[in-house]
Design a protein around this motif. Structure first.
Motif, PDB file in Angstrom:
ATOM      1  N   GLU A  34       0.828  -1.219   0.000  1.00  0.00           N
ATOM      2  CA  GLU A  34       0.000   0.000   0.000  1.00  0.00           C
ATOM      3  C   GLU A  34       0.855   1.259   0.000  1.00  0.00           C
ATOM      4  O   GLU A  34       0.532   2.241  -0.668  1.00  0.00           O
ATOM      5  N   LEU A  38       0.907   4.224  -2.740  1.00  0.00           N
ATOM      6  CA  LEU A  38       0.711   5.618  -2.336  1.00  0.00           C
ATOM      7  C   LEU A  38       1.852   6.490  -2.853  1.00  0.00           C
ATOM      8  O   LEU A  38       1.621   7.603  -3.338  1.00  0.00           O
ATOM      9  N   GLU A  41       1.258   7.140  -6.464  1.00  0.00           N
ATOM     10  CA  GLU A  41       0.179   8.132  -6.617  1.00  0.00           C
ATOM     11  C   GLU A  41       0.680   9.545  -6.376  1.00  0.00           C
ATOM     12  O   GLU A  41       0.317  10.478  -7.077  1.00  0.00           O
ATOM     13  N   LYS A  42       1.507   9.682  -5.341  1.00  0.00           N
ATOM     14  CA  LYS A  42       2.004  11.010  -4.949  1.00  0.00           C
ATOM     15  C   LYS A  42       3.244  11.414  -5.734  1.00  0.00           C
ATOM     16  O   LYS A  42       3.773  12.503  -5.527  1.00  0.00           O
ATOM     17  N   THR A  80       2.119   9.287   7.158  1.00  0.00           N
ATOM     18  CA  THR A  80       0.823   9.814   6.709  1.00  0.00           C
ATOM     19  C   THR A  80       0.819  11.334   6.733  1.00  0.00           C
ATOM     20  O   THR A  80       0.269  11.964   5.825  1.00  0.00           O
ATOM     21  N   LEU A  83       2.953  12.621   3.768  1.00  0.00           N
ATOM     22  CA  LEU A  83       2.357  12.357   2.462  1.00  0.00           C
ATOM     23  C   LEU A  83       0.968  12.967   2.316  1.00  0.00           C
ATOM     24  O   LEU A  83       0.341  12.850   1.265  1.00  0.00           O
ATOM     25  N   VAL A  85      -2.009  12.298   3.844  1.00  0.00           N
ATOM     26  CA  VAL A  85      -3.190  11.433   3.831  1.00  0.00           C
ATOM     27  C   VAL A  85      -3.736  11.306   5.252  1.00  0.00           C
ATOM     28  O   VAL A  85      -3.055  11.648   6.221  1.00  0.00           O
ATOM     29  N   ASP A  86      -4.954  10.800   5.364  1.00  0.00           N
ATOM     30  CA  ASP A  86      -5.574  10.624   6.679  1.00  0.00           C
ATOM     31  C   ASP A  86      -4.732   9.714   7.555  1.00  0.00           C
ATOM     32  O   ASP A  86      -4.109   8.769   7.068  1.00  0.00           O
ATOM     33  N   LYS A  87      -4.762   9.983   8.854  1.00  0.00           N
ATOM     34  CA  LYS A  87      -3.946   9.186   9.770  1.00  0.00           C
ATOM     35  C   LYS A  87      -4.371   7.725   9.820  1.00  0.00           C
ATOM     36  O   LYS A  87      -3.590   6.864  10.192  1.00  0.00           O
ATOM     37  N   TYR A  89      -5.090   5.977   7.155  1.00  0.00           N
ATOM     38  CA  TYR A  89      -4.906   5.503   5.785  1.00  0.00           C
ATOM     39  C   TYR A  89      -4.535   4.020   5.740  1.00  0.00           C
ATOM     40  O   TYR A  89      -4.985   3.290   4.868  1.00  0.00           O
TER      41      TYR A  89
END
Length: 144
Positions: A34, A38, A41-42, A80, A83, A85-87, A89
């Motif tokens: 994952e 990610l 994606e980033k 997180t 990057l 994203v929600d904690k 994630y």
């Protein structure tokens, strides 16, 4: 409390338990795949991530990416945050859509968390009525 005879939704488990409940979100133990997705994606490289969280985590991050290390919560929080994203994630987000026994055996799974709570409420009423009438409790779970 009486033992509850459970027949799982898929009929692969039949057994007694003391209680049932809604599953709870849990951190994933292995997040390398994952995290790699990610990063793609980033548009961030592993080395850039290491620079963001600190060079002292270089070996940890490389082992996490290779699924060879379970990350500590502090490092997951740093990743997180850096990057954006929600904690949560890297947590199982749909785990509340399952009903589990006291031994954490998943005995039913539903499309949504709301549906699992609805089924659980109906089962609670059935359990209460059985207890009041002093009759055995046998639960089967609706298939969706």
């Amino acid at each position: 409390m009486n033992n509850i005879l459970i027949i799982s939704q898929d009929e692969k488990f039949t057994g007694f338990c003391k209680y049932i409940g809604i599953g709870q979100r849990q951190p994933k133990l292995v997040i390398g795949d994952e995290l790699s997705e990610l990063l793609k994606e980033k548009n961030v490289t592993v080395d850039e991530l290491i620079n963001l969280v600190g060079n002292s985590y270089r070996d940890n991050i490389k082992r996490i990416i290779d699924n060879k290390e379970q990350p500590k919560p502090k490092l997951v929080e740093m990743i997180t945050n850096k990057l954006g994203v929600d904690k949560d994630y890297f947590e199982d987000k749909e785990l509340e859509n399952v009903i589990v026994t006291d031994n954490n055996i998943i005995v039913a799974k539903y499309d949504t968390n709301d549906r699992a709570f609805e089924v659980k409420a109906g089962l609670d009423e059935y359990i209460k009525s059985c207890c009041k009438a002093d009759i055995p409790i046998i639960l089967t779970f609706p298939k969706e």
